[in-house]
Scaffold this active site. Sequence first.
Site, PDB file in Angstrom:
ATOM      1  N   ASP A  59     -73.748-103.057  83.315  1.00 45.10           N
ATOM      2  CA  ASP A  59     -74.661-102.021  82.818  1.00 45.10           C
ATOM      3  C   ASP A  59     -74.687-101.941  81.295  1.00 45.10           C
ATOM      4  O   ASP A  59     -73.849-102.542  80.616  1.00 45.10           O
ATOM      5  CB  ASP A  59     -74.292-100.652  83.434  1.00 45.10           C
ATOM      6  CG  ASP A  59     -72.789-100.401  83.493  1.00 45.10           C
ATOM      7  OD1 ASP A  59     -72.042-101.093  82.781  1.00 45.10           O
ATOM      8  OD2 ASP A  59     -72.367 -99.505  84.243  1.00 45.10           O
ATOM      9  N   ASN A 107     -66.715 -89.339  89.933  1.00 42.34           N
ATOM     10  CA  ASN A 107     -67.645 -88.824  90.955  1.00 42.34           C
ATOM     11  C   ASN A 107     -67.983 -89.892  92.002  1.00 42.34           C
ATOM     12  O   ASN A 107     -68.888 -89.709  92.806  1.00 42.34           O
ATOM     13  CB  ASN A 107     -68.928 -88.299  90.299  1.00 42.34           C
ATOM     14  CG  ASN A 107     -69.692 -89.385  89.539  1.00 42.34           C
ATOM     15  OD1 ASN A 107     -69.284 -90.547  89.536  1.00 42.34           O
ATOM     16  ND2 ASN A 107     -70.792 -89.013  88.908  1.00 42.34           N
ATOM     17  N   HIS A 113     -69.049 -92.997  91.345  1.00 41.32           N
ATOM     18  CA  HIS A 113     -70.077 -93.985  90.977  1.00 41.32           C
ATOM     19  C   HIS A 113     -69.471 -95.362  90.755  1.00 41.32           C
ATOM     20  O   HIS A 113     -68.290 -95.488  90.424  1.00 41.32           O
ATOM     21  CB  HIS A 113     -70.923 -93.516  89.778  1.00 41.32           C
ATOM     22  CG  HIS A 113     -70.264 -93.578  88.433  1.00 41.32           C
ATOM     23  ND1 HIS A 113     -70.572 -92.704  87.413  1.00 41.32           N
ATOM     24  CD2 HIS A 113     -69.334 -94.413  87.910  1.00 41.32           C
ATOM     25  CE1 HIS A 113     -69.862 -93.013  86.338  1.00 41.32           C
ATOM     26  NE2 HIS A 113     -69.105 -94.036  86.612  1.00 41.32           N
ATOM     27  N   GLU A 116     -75.051 -93.491  90.348  1.00 40.10           N
ATOM     28  CA  GLU A 116     -74.482 -92.155  90.502  1.00 40.10           C
ATOM     29  C   GLU A 116     -74.614 -91.691  91.957  1.00 40.10           C
ATOM     30  O   GLU A 116     -75.393 -92.281  92.722  1.00 40.10           O
ATOM     31  CB  GLU A 116     -75.244 -91.181  89.588  1.00 40.10           C
ATOM     32  CG  GLU A 116     -75.188 -91.550  88.109  1.00 40.10           C
ATOM     33  CD  GLU A 116     -73.828 -91.247  87.467  1.00 40.10           C
ATOM     34  OE1 GLU A 116     -72.844 -90.998  88.199  1.00 40.10           O
ATOM     35  OE2 GLU A 116     -73.758 -91.254  86.227  1.00 40.10           O
TER      36      GLU A 116
HETATM   37  C1  F6R Z   1     -68.678 -99.451  83.303  1.00 37.26           C
HETATM   38  C2  F6R Z   1     -69.116 -98.838  84.545  1.00 37.26           C
HETATM   39  C3  F6R Z   1     -68.606 -97.511  85.005  1.00 37.26           C
HETATM   40  C4  F6R Z   1     -67.100 -97.351  84.882  1.00 37.26           C
HETATM   41  C5  F6R Z   1     -66.654 -96.002  85.420  1.00 37.26           C
HETATM   42  C6  F6R Z   1     -65.185 -95.755  85.165  1.00 37.26           C
HETATM   43  O1  F6R Z   1     -69.337-100.689  83.097  1.00 37.26           O
HETATM   44  O2  F6R Z   1     -69.930 -99.404  85.179  1.00 37.26           O
HETATM   45  O3  F6R Z   1     -68.984 -97.335  86.356  1.00 37.26           O
HETATM   46  O4  F6R Z   1     -66.461 -98.378  85.571  1.00 37.26           O
HETATM   47  O5  F6R Z   1     -67.383 -94.970  84.817  1.00 37.26           O
HETATM   48  O6  F6R Z   1     -64.970 -95.645  83.793  1.00 37.26           O
HETATM   49  P1  F6R Z   1     -63.506 -95.657  83.196  1.00 37.26           P
HETATM   50  O7  F6R Z   1     -62.946 -97.007  83.514  1.00 37.26           O
HETATM   51  O8  F6R Z   1     -63.687 -95.492  81.712  1.00 37.26           O
HETATM   52  O9  F6R Z   1     -62.762 -94.554  83.833  1.00 37.26           O
END
Ligand code: F6R
Length: 255
Positions: free
Chosen positions: A67, A136, A138, A143
């Site tokens: 992303d 959450n 995702h 989401e």
């Molecule tokens: C990042 C991504 C997000 C993260 C998720 C967890 O490329 O796609 O889904 O993997 O938000 O973020 P962290 O690792 O910072 O807790």
Amino acid sequence: MLVIVKEKYEEVSKEAAKLIAAKIRKKPDLVLGLATGSSPLGIYKELIRMHIEEGLDFSKITTFNLDEYIGLPPTHNQSYHYFMKQNLFDHINVDERFVHVPHGMAKDIDKFCSWYEKRIKDAGGIDLQILGIGSNGHIAFNEPGSSLGSRTRIKTLTEKTRLDNARFFADMDEVPKYAITMGVGTIMDSKEIVLIANGKGKANAVKAAAEGPITAMCPASIIQMHQRAYLFADKDASELLIGDYVDNWESVIFE
Ligand code: F6R
């Protein structure tokens, strides 16, 4: 889903990196899906160490990031392009021509997303996708409520995710509202998935993903349907799990 639990984040990262390195050694032109955020940082650190100390060769791999924020140029210090350069690409011998991160400044986002999907397909599909998980539930920026069959597209970030990410920006107004993200379907097409989770803050999401009902309200839960998905978690993130887990994947995963 195979659950691999280690006491500490550092051990979890090393184990996951060991698996990824073994896959690269076995298939030097591996197509590797990458994530940003704090979860994979330990894996990237270990892969860099293996490159420097053990000569792990990345020259033939192709990468696809999950992303990118819309509206941030690749040079912005909070863009995922920048993150990947800082935390991985600048320290290994990956060939820039084979690196793909969604372009947050693309003029025609829909066209870009179709191109990204085609590019993944033309590369032969993603062999191994690294994932983090949001508090959450995702995965990437899919989401809660995202279609479980979705493909690469534009998504509006929830307030929860914007708040989680606000710590990286000067103020809340600067936190992007939209992102380009691989879809849940795109992720599920990967041949293997390595999901990494650490810390108590992820315990509920990990429980819902690994043992909860499969639901769009926890997009990560669809991974239960994947034949080759491995969840690497530390003790804190796995504390609510009641199912079986292992602490040594090597005998289980390698054919
Ligand atoms: C990042 C991504 C997000 C993260 C998720 C967890 O490329 O796609 O889904 O993997 O938000 O973020 P962290 O690792 O910072 O807790």
